[in-house]
Design a protein around this motif. Structure first.
Motif, PDB file in Angstrom:
ATOM      1  N   ASP A  53       0.841  -1.196   0.000  1.00 29.84           N
ATOM      2  CA  ASP A  53       0.000   0.000   0.000  1.00 29.84           C
ATOM      3  C   ASP A  53       0.881   1.253   0.000  1.00 29.84           C
ATOM      4  O   ASP A  53       0.619   2.212  -0.735  1.00 29.84           O
ATOM      5  N   ILE A  56       2.447   1.585  -3.490  1.00 28.98           N
ATOM      6  CA  ILE A  56       1.454   2.063  -4.468  1.00 28.98           C
ATOM      7  C   ILE A  56       1.321   3.581  -4.356  1.00 28.98           C
ATOM      8  O   ILE A  56       1.355   4.297  -5.351  1.00 28.98           O
ATOM      9  N   LYS A  57       1.182   4.073  -3.121  1.00 29.98           N
ATOM     10  CA  LYS A  57       1.015   5.511  -2.924  1.00 29.98           C
ATOM     11  C   LYS A  57       2.278   6.275  -3.302  1.00 29.98           C
ATOM     12  O   LYS A  57       2.206   7.365  -3.874  1.00 29.98           O
ATOM     13  N   ASN A 117      -2.351  -2.959  -9.405  1.00 29.95           N
ATOM     14  CA  ASN A 117      -3.042  -2.606  -8.161  1.00 29.95           C
ATOM     15  C   ASN A 117      -3.111  -1.094  -7.989  1.00 29.95           C
ATOM     16  O   ASN A 117      -4.135  -0.558  -7.557  1.00 29.95           O
ATOM     17  N   ALA A 118      -2.012  -0.420  -8.320  1.00 29.21           N
ATOM     18  CA  ALA A 118      -1.975   1.046  -8.194  1.00 29.21           C
ATOM     19  C   ALA A 118      -3.008   1.672  -9.119  1.00 29.21           C
ATOM     20  O   ALA A 118      -3.759   2.569  -8.719  1.00 29.21           O
ATOM     21  N   LYS A 120      -5.720   0.288 -10.410  1.00 24.47           N
ATOM     22  CA  LYS A 120      -7.082  -0.043  -9.962  1.00 24.47           C
ATOM     23  C   LYS A 120      -7.482   0.821  -8.769  1.00 24.47           C
ATOM     24  O   LYS A 120      -8.572   1.358  -8.709  1.00 24.47           O
ATOM     25  N   LYS A 121      -6.568   0.911  -7.805  1.00 26.76           N
ATOM     26  CA  LYS A 121      -6.860   1.632  -6.567  1.00 26.76           C
ATOM     27  C   LYS A 121      -7.144   3.115  -6.835  1.00 26.76           C
ATOM     28  O   LYS A 121      -7.980   3.724  -6.188  1.00 26.76           O
ATOM     29  N   GLU A 122      -6.439   3.683  -7.791  1.00 28.09           N
ATOM     30  CA  GLU A 122      -6.579   5.111  -8.080  1.00 28.09           C
ATOM     31  C   GLU A 122      -7.479   5.370  -9.290  1.00 28.09           C
ATOM     32  O   GLU A 122      -7.570   6.496  -9.771  1.00 28.09           O
ATOM     33  N   ASN A 123      -8.151   4.299  -9.787  1.00 33.14           N
ATOM     34  CA  ASN A 123      -9.034   4.424 -10.962  1.00 33.14           C
ATOM     35  C   ASN A 123      -8.330   5.051 -12.162  1.00 33.14           C
ATOM     36  O   ASN A 123      -8.884   5.899 -12.859  1.00 33.14           O
TER      37      ASN A 123
END
Length: 199
Positions: A53, A56-57, A117-118, A120-123
């Motif tokens: 996480d 990703i950020k 994942n990054a 997807k998470k941030e659209n």
């Protein structure tokens, strides 16, 4: 977010990037990060669920935008294919060799689900970043300059060799001779562009 919390989060991200740059991504742990930031690991876990996480950020907030901006510096999508790719390579090489933490995150993203994942998470949808490069390649296909292959294949052919060359650059950074020179980079770029062009 309160200013104090924001400053703390910025410090955590900054120290994480410092550890990645100095010791490599594989040596970043939440415990090491907490110790370096002089806080408890629990404080980090309040903001970040896990190491992934955090990565990703870091990738979205601290690397992707800066990398895109650097790669597209002075790039004109109407330029001819060979010179356009040379510009993109020179820009990317300059940024990545000066920002080892960014390179480490990009490499990690290639070999793990981090990037997917990054996004997807941030659209983030495909093509949202590096749109001028996508348009440039589409125009080259339409003009009959390069082979008509899927966009992901074009991107792999163009940038995977470059990332491998950056990796070699860092491998040779502490050796007596640096083999990845501007002349070598130019020759490799010419080989890649020649291979992508229609006969």
């Amino acid at each position: 977010m309160r200013p104090r919390n924001e400053a703390k989060e910025n410090a955590i991200r900054s120290i994480a990037l410092e550890i990645i740059a100095k010791e490599g991504l594989e040596n970043l742990s939440m415990q090491k990060l907490a110790k370096a930031a002089n806080i408890s690991p629990r404080t980090i876990y309040i903001k970040y669920e896990s190491k992934d996480d955090l990565l990703i950020k870091l990738f979205i907030n601290d690397v992707l935008g800066a990398y895109e901006q650097a790669v597209l510096k002075d790039f004109n999508e109407d330029i001819d294919f060979v010179n356009g790719v040379q510009q993109l390579w020179n820009n990317a090489f300059a940024y990545l060799t000066a920002n080892r933490h960014a390179f480490a995150l990009i490499q990690y993203g290639k070999s793990s689900p981090l990037l997917n994942n990054a996004f997807k998470k941030e659209n983030i949808i495909q093509g949202q970043f590096f749109a001028p490069v996508h348009r440039f390649l589409e125009a080259q296909v339409k003009a009959g300059t390069i082979r008509n292959l899927p966009q992901d294949v074009h991107r792999a052919l163009l940038f995977s060799p470059l990332l491998d060359l950056v990796n070699e650059y860092f491998d040779h950074a502490e050796r007596p001779v640096q083999i990845i020179t501007q002349a070598v980079l130019k020759e490799c770029c010419e080989a890649v562009t020649k291979g992508m062009m229609k006969p």
